[in-house]
Design a protein around this motif. Sequence first.
Motif, PDB file in Angstrom:
ATOM      1  N   ASN A  64       3.725   8.272   0.267  1.00  0.00           N
ATOM      2  CA  ASN A  64       2.475   8.248   1.018  1.00  0.00           C
ATOM      3  C   ASN A  64       1.258   8.694   0.224  1.00  0.00           C
ATOM      4  O   ASN A  64       0.145   8.585   0.706  1.00  0.00           O
ATOM      5  CB  ASN A  64       2.607   9.125   2.271  1.00  0.00           C
ATOM      6  N   ASP A  65       1.437   9.163  -1.020  1.00  0.00           N
ATOM      7  CA  ASP A  65       0.291   9.690  -1.766  1.00  0.00           C
ATOM      8  C   ASP A  65      -0.787   8.645  -2.009  1.00  0.00           C
ATOM      9  O   ASP A  65      -1.962   8.953  -1.992  1.00  0.00           O
ATOM     10  CB  ASP A  65       0.723  10.365  -3.070  1.00  0.00           C
ATOM     11  N   PHE A  66      -0.412   7.400  -2.183  1.00  0.00           N
ATOM     12  CA  PHE A  66      -1.406   6.354  -2.468  1.00  0.00           C
ATOM     13  C   PHE A  66      -2.289   6.046  -1.259  1.00  0.00           C
ATOM     14  O   PHE A  66      -3.362   5.450  -1.404  1.00  0.00           O
ATOM     15  CB  PHE A  66      -0.725   5.070  -2.969  1.00  0.00           C
ATOM     16  N   LEU A  67      -1.885   6.468  -0.074  1.00  0.00           N
ATOM     17  CA  LEU A  67      -2.659   6.163   1.129  1.00  0.00           C
ATOM     18  C   LEU A  67      -3.971   6.934   1.198  1.00  0.00           C
ATOM     19  O   LEU A  67      -4.860   6.582   1.959  1.00  0.00           O
ATOM     20  CB  LEU A  67      -1.828   6.475   2.384  1.00  0.00           C
ATOM     21  N   ASN A  68      -4.091   7.980   0.385  1.00  0.00           N
ATOM     22  CA  ASN A  68      -5.281   8.827   0.441  1.00  0.00           C
ATOM     23  C   ASN A  68      -6.379   8.433  -0.537  1.00  0.00           C
ATOM     24  O   ASN A  68      -7.433   9.042  -0.543  1.00  0.00           O
ATOM     25  CB  ASN A  68      -4.883  10.284   0.186  1.00  0.00           C
ATOM     26  N   LEU A 100      -2.821  -3.509  -2.334  1.00  0.00           N
ATOM     27  CA  LEU A 100      -2.206  -3.934  -3.604  1.00  0.00           C
ATOM     28  C   LEU A 100      -1.108  -2.954  -4.029  1.00  0.00           C
ATOM     29  O   LEU A 100      -0.055  -3.377  -4.513  1.00  0.00           O
ATOM     30  CB  LEU A 100      -3.272  -4.064  -4.702  1.00  0.00           C
ATOM     31  N   GLU A 101      -1.342  -1.670  -3.835  1.00  0.00           N
ATOM     32  CA  GLU A 101      -0.325  -0.666  -4.156  1.00  0.00           C
ATOM     33  C   GLU A 101       0.886  -0.807  -3.229  1.00  0.00           C
ATOM     34  O   GLU A 101       2.026  -0.690  -3.661  1.00  0.00           O
ATOM     35  CB  GLU A 101      -0.922   0.745  -4.063  1.00  0.00           C
ATOM     36  N   PHE A 102       0.625  -1.088  -1.947  1.00  0.00           N
ATOM     37  CA  PHE A 102       1.716  -1.322  -0.996  1.00  0.00           C
ATOM     38  C   PHE A 102       2.562  -2.511  -1.455  1.00  0.00           C
ATOM     39  O   PHE A 102       3.798  -2.442  -1.450  1.00  0.00           O
ATOM     40  CB  PHE A 102       1.147  -1.578   0.408  1.00  0.00           C
ATOM     41  N   LEU A 103       1.908  -3.598  -1.872  1.00  0.00           N
ATOM     42  CA  LEU A 103       2.634  -4.782  -2.365  1.00  0.00           C
ATOM     43  C   LEU A 103       3.487  -4.454  -3.587  1.00  0.00           C
ATOM     44  O   LEU A 103       4.611  -4.927  -3.711  1.00  0.00           O
ATOM     45  CB  LEU A 103       1.653  -5.897  -2.728  1.00  0.00           C
ATOM     46  N   LYS A 104       2.920  -3.643  -4.476  1.00  0.00           N
ATOM     47  CA  LYS A 104       3.628  -3.274  -5.702  1.00  0.00           C
ATOM     48  C   LYS A 104       4.852  -2.402  -5.385  1.00  0.00           C
ATOM     49  O   LYS A 104       5.928  -2.616  -5.933  1.00  0.00           O
ATOM     50  CB  LYS A 104       2.668  -2.527  -6.640  1.00  0.00           C
ATOM     51  N   ARG A 105       4.673  -1.441  -4.491  1.00  0.00           N
ATOM     52  CA  ARG A 105       5.748  -0.506  -4.171  1.00  0.00           C
ATOM     53  C   ARG A 105       6.808  -1.109  -3.256  1.00  0.00           C
ATOM     54  O   ARG A 105       7.987  -0.763  -3.357  1.00  0.00           O
ATOM     55  CB  ARG A 105       5.183   0.749  -3.494  1.00  0.00           C
ATOM     56  N   TYR A 106       6.372  -1.961  -2.341  1.00  0.00           N
ATOM     57  CA  TYR A 106       7.277  -2.466  -1.295  1.00  0.00           C
ATOM     58  C   TYR A 106       7.185  -3.985  -1.137  1.00  0.00           C
ATOM     59  O   TYR A 106       6.812  -4.478  -0.075  1.00  0.00           O
ATOM     60  CB  TYR A 106       6.960  -1.807   0.052  1.00  0.00           C
ATOM     61  N   PRO A 107       7.513  -4.740  -2.154  1.00  0.00           N
ATOM     62  CA  PRO A 107       7.375  -6.197  -2.035  1.00  0.00           C
ATOM     63  C   PRO A 107       8.218  -6.794  -0.902  1.00  0.00           C
ATOM     64  O   PRO A 107       7.765  -7.712  -0.209  1.00  0.00           O
ATOM     65  CB  PRO A 107       7.817  -6.715  -3.405  1.00  0.00           C
ATOM     66  N   LYS A 108       9.408  -6.259  -0.683  1.00  0.00           N
ATOM     67  CA  LYS A 108      10.256  -6.782   0.403  1.00  0.00           C
ATOM     68  C   LYS A 108       9.668  -6.452   1.769  1.00  0.00           C
ATOM     69  O   LYS A 108       9.692  -7.283   2.679  1.00  0.00           O
ATOM     70  CB  LYS A 108      11.680  -6.214   0.303  1.00  0.00           C
ATOM     71  N   TYR A 118      -0.258   1.299   8.984  1.00  0.00           N
ATOM     72  CA  TYR A 118       0.243   2.209   7.952  1.00  0.00           C
ATOM     73  C   TYR A 118      -0.840   2.508   6.912  1.00  0.00           C
ATOM     74  O   TYR A 118      -0.979   3.628   6.451  1.00  0.00           O
ATOM     75  CB  TYR A 118       1.473   1.590   7.299  1.00  0.00           C
ATOM     76  N   LEU A 119      -1.619   1.484   6.562  1.00  0.00           N
ATOM     77  CA  LEU A 119      -2.669   1.630   5.557  1.00  0.00           C
ATOM     78  C   LEU A 119      -3.978   2.163   6.141  1.00  0.00           C
ATOM     79  O   LEU A 119      -4.960   2.335   5.423  1.00  0.00           O
ATOM     80  CB  LEU A 119      -2.925   0.280   4.864  1.00  0.00           C
ATOM     81  N   SER A 120      -4.003   2.389   7.455  1.00  0.00           N
ATOM     82  CA  SER A 120      -5.199   2.870   8.169  1.00  0.00           C
ATOM     83  C   SER A 120      -6.374   1.916   8.035  1.00  0.00           C
ATOM     84  O   SER A 120      -7.513   2.317   7.791  1.00  0.00           O
ATOM     85  CB  SER A 120      -5.606   4.276   7.699  1.00  0.00           C
TER      86      SER A 120
END
Length: 190
Positions: free
Chosen positions: A139-143, A152-160, A173-175
């Motif tokens: 969750n650190d990238f959300l801040n 883009l970070e969500f796509l990189k971390r969780y492509p599936k 989730y991304l607010s």
Amino acid sequence: MEKLKSILRFGAILSDSDIEEIASNFKLKNLNATEHFLEVGQIAHEIGFINSGIVRIYKPDVNGNEITKYFFKENQFFVDLESYYSGTAASEAFQAVVGSEIYTIHKLKVNKLCENIPNFFIFLKTITEATLLNKIKDNDFLNFGSSKIKYLEFLKRYPKLALQVPQQYIASYLSITPQSLSRIRRELTK
């Protein structure tokens, strides 16, 4: 069941016979998309393990909007820790995002197994700590950054997850609003 047994081997804390005994106490539960494992106001009596599928945690805000807090994926244990340990009503809900196969174990069985297999207690503490640390790191990238950077970070971390999770849950989730997410996705496909 093999995925569950494989995770029970984590840290080499449990013997093969311990793993067999522990695994035999789990029951398979199938959840359809949008079906709840735990609803707000219920007391958590079970720990879940995702054999396949995705479960999201969400919390209603003051206006009744569902704010997605986290996604649990295949090969992960999940539980509302506060409700489970304190016996109080859950303030968050756990809901299947897609059809999910979940192995569950009741708190009474967990307690009995911890008495009979002391290393199971150690295993549970180890898994709990690892899960909490992963959740914090995840969750650190959300801040930080703009909506586009977060997506883009969500796509990189969780492509599936990006392919399976409905857009409104990702936006929550991304607010960001679903409209903003649609705009970002359109920009990225140009």
